[in-house]
Design a protein around this motif. Structure first.
Motif, PDB file in Angstrom:
ATOM      1  N   ILE A  34       0.834  -1.208   0.000  1.00 39.09           N
ATOM      2  CA  ILE A  34       0.000   0.000   0.000  1.00 39.09           C
ATOM      3  C   ILE A  34       0.864   1.253   0.000  1.00 39.09           C
ATOM      4  N   ALA A  35       1.956   1.233   0.742  1.00 40.49           N
ATOM      5  CA  ALA A  35       2.841   2.406   0.822  1.00 40.49           C
ATOM      6  C   ALA A  35       3.434   2.755  -0.528  1.00 40.49           C
ATOM      7  N   GLN A  36       3.654   1.749  -1.378  1.00 34.70           N
ATOM      8  CA  GLN A  36       4.265   2.000  -2.685  1.00 34.70           C
ATOM      9  C   GLN A  36       3.239   2.287  -3.773  1.00 34.70           C
ATOM     10  N   ALA A  37       1.968   2.141  -3.461  1.00 36.46           N
ATOM     11  CA  ALA A  37       0.914   2.310  -4.462  1.00 36.46           C
ATOM     12  C   ALA A  37       0.363   3.734  -4.391  1.00 36.46           C
ATOM     13  N   LEU A  85      -6.480  -8.391   3.615  1.00 38.89           N
ATOM     14  CA  LEU A  85      -6.231  -6.959   3.426  1.00 38.89           C
ATOM     15  C   LEU A  85      -5.813  -6.315   4.749  1.00 38.89           C
ATOM     16  N   ASP A  86      -4.809  -5.442   4.679  1.00 38.32           N
ATOM     17  CA  ASP A  86      -4.444  -4.642   5.851  1.00 38.32           C
ATOM     18  C   ASP A  86      -5.358  -3.419   5.859  1.00 38.32           C
ATOM     19  N   ILE A  87      -6.492  -3.560   6.522  1.00 41.52           N
ATOM     20  CA  ILE A  87      -7.515  -2.514   6.488  1.00 41.52           C
ATOM     21  C   ILE A  87      -7.010  -1.231   7.138  1.00 41.52           C
ATOM     22  N   ALA A  88      -6.261  -1.349   8.221  1.00 45.50           N
ATOM     23  CA  ALA A  88      -5.746  -0.145   8.889  1.00 45.50           C
ATOM     24  C   ALA A  88      -4.840   0.640   7.953  1.00 45.50           C
ATOM     25  N   ALA A  89      -3.960  -0.050   7.228  1.00 47.76           N
ATOM     26  CA  ALA A  89      -3.051   0.635   6.309  1.00 47.76           C
ATOM     27  C   ALA A  89      -3.817   1.232   5.131  1.00 47.76           C
ATOM     28  N   GLY A 118      -6.113   6.310   2.719  1.00 48.36           N
ATOM     29  CA  GLY A 118      -7.270   6.820   1.990  1.00 48.36           C
ATOM     30  C   GLY A 118      -7.729   5.910   0.875  1.00 48.36           C
ATOM     31  N   VAL A 119      -7.439   4.616   0.994  1.00 45.99           N
ATOM     32  CA  VAL A 119      -7.832   3.642  -0.027  1.00 45.99           C
ATOM     33  C   VAL A 119      -9.083   2.910   0.453  1.00 45.99           C
ATOM     34  N   LEU A 120     -10.152   3.022  -0.300  1.00 48.85           N
ATOM     35  CA  LEU A 120     -11.415   2.398   0.066  1.00 48.85           C
ATOM     36  C   LEU A 120     -11.376   0.916  -0.295  1.00 48.85           C
TER      37      LEU A 120
END
Length: 337
Positions: A64-67, A83-87, A92-94
């Motif tokens: 997620i950090a790289q996307a 899925l890492d929901i917290a991350a 801000g990814v739904l």
């Protein structure tokens, strides 16, 4: 004119359903069904605005950090422990999932596993195919009755309630345990009685697990819980791997502390604990509880609807039917185009 949003689909499924993405996005569909490792998932998400993913796709904080473009993930499945929901929320990814459409099909399969386990169907078939049936015996493959027995359900959500409703036809007593007790009218509809957790293990002839997976439910069924069950009881897990301690279950089955188990999910799937593979008194299926063609098509269709809306397109733009983390919209800031 700005370029169209990019979407990545991690498996080639139901091309006619995925085609509904084409009017809105530039879509890349992986050509093969194969495990996507962490590196491949990070690379696949790096330059897309949205992705349609499946239960084996573990979307972690590093990916997620790289996307930097990513705005939405549509998960094909009810559970979303992949899925890492917290991350995702922090970025801000739904995220969305696909509840409801698989409830009845999954409940059907719970009963298929329950019947096969109690009546030793796969064990008997294997024995027959091995050429061991040379004469008929009155005590051959004695199993456990379903009718007029006690069914226990751990986790009384939509699927648990659908399982309970089916028990009426077998004249079963239904016990359940849940984080919170169901309203009286729902208990009456399901003909189900709420009991304490320990009572559920102690009194069930057949126990079905329908819990969502979380750190709190990891190994919710271990040696202590299995030790409370009747020696003739059966256990069915259609929920998630990791809810059951597979090593402890193998111990209980091998020692005859419970009679049999039916499993559709495993701790480290697709790997299955080798001791479970070696046992005769366990029915094993490869995570297929929702696998009817109609239901799997409906799941993908709902995931497509979720993704289209989450990325601000289609008739329900900005309002996906099944958001997991609506708070992500509050955290969403400008992301790279």
């Amino acid at each position: 004119m700005s370029a169209r949003p990019r979407v990545w689909v991690t498996q080639p499924v139901f091309g006619d359903v995925l085609a509904r993405l084409d009017p809105y996005f530039d879509v890349r569909v992986e050509p093969t069904v194969a495990p996507r490792g962490a590196g491949e998932l990070r690379e696949g998400l790096r330059d897309v605005d949205g992705a349609l993913v499946f239960i084996p796709d573990r979307i972690d904080a590093a990916a997620i950090a790289q996307a930097s473009r990513l705005r939405a993930i549509a998960n094909v499945g009810v559970g979303y422990n992949n899925l890492d929901i917290a991350a995702l929320t922090a970025a801000g990814v739904l995220a969305t999932n696909t509840p409801d459409v698989l409830t009845e099909t999954t409940a059907d399969f719970a009963w298929a596993l329950l019947l096969a386990t109690a009546r030793r169907v796969t064990e008997a078939e294997r024995w027959l195919r091995e050429g061991q049936w040379t004469t008929w015996s009155f005590e051959l493959m004695l199993g456990r009755d379903i009718h007029a027995s006690t069914l226990g359900i751990l986790g009384m959500g939509r699927i648990g309630r659908a399982i309970a409703r089916r028990a009426r036809g077998f004249g079963m007593r239904v016990l359940y345990h849940n984080r919170s007790r169901l309203p009286p009218e729902v208990e009456r509809e399901c003909a189900a009685t709420f009991v304490a957790r320990n009572e559920l293990f102690a009194h069930s002839d057949h126990l079905v697990l329908v819990l969502p997976y979380s750190p709190q439910t990891h190994h919710a069924v271990g040696a202590a819980e299995l030790g409370r069950m009747k020696p003739g009881a059966t256990l069915v897990n259609i929920a998630r791997g990791g809810i059951v301690d597979d090593a402890a279950l193998a111990d209980a089955l091998a020692a005859g502390r419970i009679a049999a188990a039916g499993l559709d999910v495993y701790e480290n799937e697709p790997a299955v604990h080798p001791r479970l593979l070696a046992l005769r008194n366990v029915v094993l299926t490869p995570h297929i509880a929702s696998a009817s063609e109609a239901t799997r098509r409906a799941m993908v269709a709902l995931a497509v609807d979720n993704l289209v809306a989450a990325l601000g397109a289609g008739p329900h733009a900005g309002r996906p039917p099944n958001p997991i983390n609506a708070d992500a919209l509050l955290a969403r800031g400008p992301r790279s185009a």
